[in-house]
Design an enzyme around this catalytic site. Structure first.
Site, PDB file in Angstrom:
ATOM      1  N   ARG A  21       0.832  -1.209   0.000  1.00 54.88           N
ATOM      2  CA  ARG A  21       0.000   0.000   0.000  1.00 54.88           C
ATOM      3  C   ARG A  21       0.868   1.262   0.000  1.00 54.88           C
ATOM      4  O   ARG A  21       0.375   2.361   0.238  1.00 54.88           O
ATOM      5  CB  ARG A  21      -0.942   0.010   1.193  1.00 54.88           C
ATOM      6  CG  ARG A  21      -1.715  -1.274   1.321  1.00 54.88           C
ATOM      7  CD  ARG A  21      -3.223  -1.059   1.461  1.00 54.88           C
ATOM      8  NE  ARG A  21      -3.923  -2.237   0.994  1.00 54.88           N
ATOM      9  CZ  ARG A  21      -4.548  -2.331  -0.180  1.00 54.88           C
ATOM     10  NH1 ARG A  21      -4.581  -1.325  -1.019  1.00 54.88           N
ATOM     11  NH2 ARG A  21      -5.153  -3.442  -0.524  1.00 54.88           N
ATOM     12  N   HIS A  51       7.058  -6.902  -7.273  1.00 55.61           N
ATOM     13  CA  HIS A  51       5.843  -6.130  -7.561  1.00 55.61           C
ATOM     14  C   HIS A  51       5.945  -4.777  -6.863  1.00 55.61           C
ATOM     15  O   HIS A  51       6.153  -4.713  -5.663  1.00 55.61           O
ATOM     16  CB  HIS A  51       4.615  -6.899  -7.063  1.00 55.61           C
ATOM     17  CG  HIS A  51       3.334  -6.487  -7.727  1.00 55.61           C
ATOM     18  ND1 HIS A  51       2.917  -5.187  -7.808  1.00 55.61           N
ATOM     19  CD2 HIS A  51       2.380  -7.223  -8.360  1.00 55.61           C
ATOM     20  CE1 HIS A  51       1.757  -5.145  -8.459  1.00 55.61           C
ATOM     21  NE2 HIS A  51       1.414  -6.369  -8.811  1.00 55.61           N
ATOM     22  N   TYR A  54       0.715  -1.302  -5.129  1.00 57.94           N
ATOM     23  CA  TYR A  54      -0.509  -1.104  -5.932  1.00 57.94           C
ATOM     24  C   TYR A  54      -0.897   0.370  -6.038  1.00 57.94           C
ATOM     25  O   TYR A  54      -1.599   0.763  -6.959  1.00 57.94           O
ATOM     26  CB  TYR A  54      -1.719  -1.776  -5.242  1.00 57.94           C
ATOM     27  CG  TYR A  54      -1.630  -3.242  -5.056  1.00 57.94           C
ATOM     28  CD1 TYR A  54      -1.260  -4.069  -6.110  1.00 57.94           C
ATOM     29  CD2 TYR A  54      -1.933  -3.827  -3.831  1.00 57.94           C
ATOM     30  CE1 TYR A  54      -1.210  -5.436  -5.944  1.00 57.94           C
ATOM     31  CE2 TYR A  54      -1.878  -5.191  -3.656  1.00 57.94           C
ATOM     32  CZ  TYR A  54      -1.519  -5.989  -4.707  1.00 57.94           C
ATOM     33  OH  TYR A  54      -1.477  -7.340  -4.535  1.00 57.94           O
ATOM     34  N   HIS A  91       1.642  -1.855 -11.993  1.00 60.22           N
ATOM     35  CA  HIS A  91       0.362  -1.543 -12.629  1.00 60.22           C
ATOM     36  C   HIS A  91       0.531  -0.193 -13.308  1.00 60.22           C
ATOM     37  O   HIS A  91       0.888   0.775 -12.630  1.00 60.22           O
ATOM     38  CB  HIS A  91      -0.752  -1.469 -11.585  1.00 60.22           C
ATOM     39  CG  HIS A  91      -1.034  -2.782 -10.898  1.00 60.22           C
ATOM     40  ND1 HIS A  91      -2.010  -2.940  -9.965  1.00 60.22           N
ATOM     41  CD2 HIS A  91      -0.452  -3.998 -11.052  1.00 60.22           C
ATOM     42  CE1 HIS A  91      -2.038  -4.204  -9.555  1.00 60.22           C
ATOM     43  NE2 HIS A  91      -1.083  -4.861 -10.191  1.00 60.22           N
ATOM     44  N   GLU A 126       2.046  -4.557 -16.228  1.00 61.05           N
ATOM     45  CA  GLU A 126       1.093  -5.649 -16.037  1.00 61.05           C
ATOM     46  C   GLU A 126      -0.178  -5.412 -16.858  1.00 61.05           C
ATOM     47  O   GLU A 126      -0.698  -4.297 -16.916  1.00 61.05           O
ATOM     48  CB  GLU A 126       0.749  -5.793 -14.545  1.00 61.05           C
ATOM     49  CG  GLU A 126      -0.215  -6.955 -14.274  1.00 61.05           C
ATOM     50  CD  GLU A 126      -0.274  -7.343 -12.803  1.00 61.05           C
ATOM     51  OE1 GLU A 126       0.536  -6.839 -11.992  1.00 61.05           O
ATOM     52  OE2 GLU A 126      -1.151  -8.158 -12.464  1.00 61.05           O
ATOM     53  N   ASP A 162      -1.300 -11.178 -16.631  1.00 66.34           N
ATOM     54  CA  ASP A 162      -2.063 -11.691 -15.491  1.00 66.34           C
ATOM     55  C   ASP A 162      -3.322 -12.363 -16.040  1.00 66.34           C
ATOM     56  O   ASP A 162      -4.164 -11.707 -16.665  1.00 66.34           O
ATOM     57  CB  ASP A 162      -2.414 -10.530 -14.549  1.00 66.34           C
ATOM     58  CG  ASP A 162      -3.117 -10.991 -13.288  1.00 66.34           C
ATOM     59  OD1 ASP A 162      -4.108 -11.742 -13.381  1.00 66.34           O
ATOM     60  OD2 ASP A 162      -2.679 -10.596 -12.187  1.00 66.34           O
ATOM     61  N   HIS A 165      -6.667 -10.929 -14.904  1.00 65.95           N
ATOM     62  CA  HIS A 165      -6.917  -9.590 -15.464  1.00 65.95           C
ATOM     63  C   HIS A 165      -7.288  -9.664 -16.943  1.00 65.95           C
ATOM     64  O   HIS A 165      -8.206  -8.976 -17.402  1.00 65.95           O
ATOM     65  CB  HIS A 165      -5.669  -8.716 -15.312  1.00 65.95           C
ATOM     66  CG  HIS A 165      -5.272  -8.454 -13.897  1.00 65.95           C
ATOM     67  ND1 HIS A 165      -4.148  -7.736 -13.551  1.00 65.95           N
ATOM     68  CD2 HIS A 165      -5.850  -8.826 -12.723  1.00 65.95           C
ATOM     69  CE1 HIS A 165      -4.048  -7.672 -12.232  1.00 65.95           C
ATOM     70  NE2 HIS A 165      -5.068  -8.331 -11.708  1.00 65.95           N
ATOM     71  N   HIS A 197       1.292 -13.949 -14.329  1.00 63.01           N
ATOM     72  CA  HIS A 197       0.608 -14.096 -13.050  1.00 63.01           C
ATOM     73  C   HIS A 197      -0.522 -15.087 -13.270  1.00 63.01           C
ATOM     74  O   HIS A 197      -1.439 -14.818 -14.044  1.00 63.01           O
ATOM     75  CB  HIS A 197       0.011 -12.768 -12.575  1.00 63.01           C
ATOM     76  CG  HIS A 197       1.029 -11.806 -12.031  1.00 63.01           C
ATOM     77  ND1 HIS A 197       0.715 -10.495 -11.739  1.00 63.01           N
ATOM     78  CD2 HIS A 197       2.334 -11.976 -11.711  1.00 63.01           C
ATOM     79  CE1 HIS A 197       1.808  -9.895 -11.259  1.00 63.01           C
ATOM     80  NE2 HIS A 197       2.796 -10.769 -11.237  1.00 63.01           N
ATOM     81  N   ASP A 210     -11.453  -7.865 -11.641  1.00 64.08           N
ATOM     82  CA  ASP A 210     -10.186  -8.108 -10.942  1.00 64.08           C
ATOM     83  C   ASP A 210     -10.364  -8.691  -9.544  1.00 64.08           C
ATOM     84  O   ASP A 210      -9.962  -8.091  -8.550  1.00 64.08           O
ATOM     85  CB  ASP A 210      -9.342  -6.821 -10.891  1.00 64.08           C
ATOM     86  CG  ASP A 210      -7.936  -7.086 -10.350  1.00 64.08           C
ATOM     87  OD1 ASP A 210      -7.592  -8.263 -10.079  1.00 64.08           O
ATOM     88  OD2 ASP A 210      -7.182  -6.111 -10.187  1.00 64.08           O
ATOM     89  N   HIS A 212      -9.291 -12.260  -7.850  1.00 66.59           N
ATOM     90  CA  HIS A 212      -8.571 -13.515  -8.116  1.00 66.59           C
ATOM     91  C   HIS A 212      -9.248 -14.697  -7.428  1.00 66.59           C
ATOM     92  O   HIS A 212      -9.807 -14.542  -6.349  1.00 66.59           O
ATOM     93  CB  HIS A 212      -7.133 -13.411  -7.599  1.00 66.59           C
ATOM     94  CG  HIS A 212      -6.353 -12.297  -8.215  1.00 66.59           C
ATOM     95  ND1 HIS A 212      -5.015 -12.116  -7.996  1.00 66.59           N
ATOM     96  CD2 HIS A 212      -6.705 -11.301  -9.072  1.00 66.59           C
ATOM     97  CE1 HIS A 212      -4.588 -11.068  -8.675  1.00 66.59           C
ATOM     98  NE2 HIS A 212      -5.598 -10.553  -9.324  1.00 66.59           N
ATOM     99  N   GLU A 242      -0.918 -15.584  -7.555  1.00 63.50           N
ATOM    100  CA  GLU A 242      -1.441 -14.488  -6.725  1.00 63.50           C
ATOM    101  C   GLU A 242      -2.859 -14.853  -6.278  1.00 63.50           C
ATOM    102  O   GLU A 242      -3.743 -13.999  -6.217  1.00 63.50           O
ATOM    103  CB  GLU A 242      -1.508 -13.181  -7.504  1.00 63.50           C
ATOM    104  CG  GLU A 242      -0.172 -12.688  -8.006  1.00 63.50           C
ATOM    105  CD  GLU A 242      -0.331 -11.426  -8.827  1.00 63.50           C
ATOM    106  OE1 GLU A 242       0.399 -10.465  -8.550  1.00 63.50           O
ATOM    107  OE2 GLU A 242      -1.181 -11.389  -9.733  1.00 63.50           O
TER     108      GLU A 242
HETATM  109 ZN    ZN Z   1      -5.339  -8.465  -9.741  1.00 69.75          ZN
HETATM  110 FE    FE Z   2      -1.250  -9.676 -11.100  1.00 70.28          FE
HETATM  111 FE    FE Z   3      -0.465  -6.835  -9.969  1.00 70.85          FE
END
Ligand code: ZN
Ligand code: FE
Ligand code: FE
Length: 262
Positions: A21, A51, A54, A91, A126, A162, A165, A197, A210, A212, A242
């Site tokens: 975060r 990664h 986000y 992202h 991504e 991904d 996604h 991913h 989105d 998962h 993920e």
């Molecule tokens: Zn995602």
């Molecule tokens: Fe991902």
């Molecule tokens: Fe991601």
């Protein structure tokens, strides 16, 4: 992290470069890093796929948010030089109603400023679900970003696909994997595809959600993953889970996927 990966039968893993975060970080401990490099060498690990947080948004409508994203990405890339040959996935961002074209331009500008010639990391954009004003919900949008990054820096860019996604974005991975990869090849070029991913999706094709799901328990289904992990264009790439799971659960998913890979 390397030992946890080994304990569940993995030969790569992802990690967050800092709290996902956002937030502060400490300098890397060189002895820790060397220990990891030794484990990776001894066990033939694939490149690691880090990664970025986000919360980074290189194309926010707020200048301070864009600046923070640039500083964070630059700092993460500087620290990643300790693990040469790795990937840093991020992202692309959300354009916040400024329009896709403006967003693409801001992301490319930032990459032109942040990347440097001779850097040891490859930065991965991504593929996104196209939720809200996300940029990168189509392969063409990713291609547009890459096209606007200047050589020689463009050579430091790749894409991480991904599966959740892409499915949520409306590409029919379960029904037409070859068709989706052909569309990717036409827009971006399969040579840019560096990591996957692996996630099932809680939602239908084109839902732009989105969320998962565990492998085989969502809308993509197990047969789709059997084709994905054995496809000649994909099978040699690092696959990262993920899914909503814990360490023993990941061990099970890895052995399930290794079974599908044959
Ligand atoms: Zn995602
Ligand atoms: Fe991902
Ligand atoms: Fe991601």
């Amino acid at each position: 992290m390397g030992r946890d990966a080994l304990s569940i039968g993995a030969d790569t893993f992802a990690f967050f470069t800092r709290n996902p975060r956002g937030g502060r970080t400490r300098e890397l401990d060189q002895a820790d890093v060397q220990g990891l490099i030794d484990i990776m060498r001894a066990h033939g690990f694939a490149p690691l796929v880090a990664h970025a947080p986000y919360t980074l948004n290189l194309c926010s409508n707020r200048e301070e948010v864009r600046q923070f994203a640039r500083q964070t990405l630059a700092d993460d890339l500087r620290r990643m030089e300790a693990l040469p040959g790795s990937y840093l996935n991020f992202h692309p961002g959300s354009h916040m109603r400024q329009g896709v074209e403006a967003g693409v331009g801001m992301i490319a500008d930032a990459l032109n400023d942040i990347l440097w010639e001779g850097m040891a990391t490859t930065v991965l954009l991504e593929t996104m679900a196209g939720k809200g004003t996300e940029v990168g919900g189509t392969f063409r949008e990713l291609a547009a970003i890459i096209d606007q990054v200047n050589e020689p820096l463009r050579a430091r860019l790749g894409v991480c696909l991904d599966t959740c996604h892409v499915h949520d974005a409306g590409y029919d991975l379960a029904g037409d994997l070859d068709g989706v990869l052909a569309a990717f090849d036409e827009a971006v070029g399969l040579g840019r595809l560096r990591a996957v991913h692996l996630n099932d999706s809680k939602n239908p094709l084109g839902s732009h959600k989105d969320r998962h799901e565990r492998i085989g328990q969502g809308d993509l289904g197990l047969d789709a993953f059997a084709r994905i992990v054995t496809h000649p264009a994909l099978r040699d790439l690092p696959f990262i889970l993920e899914t909503p799971n814990d360490l023993p659960g990941y061990a099970q998913e890895i052995s399930l996927l290794r079974g599908l890979a044959g």
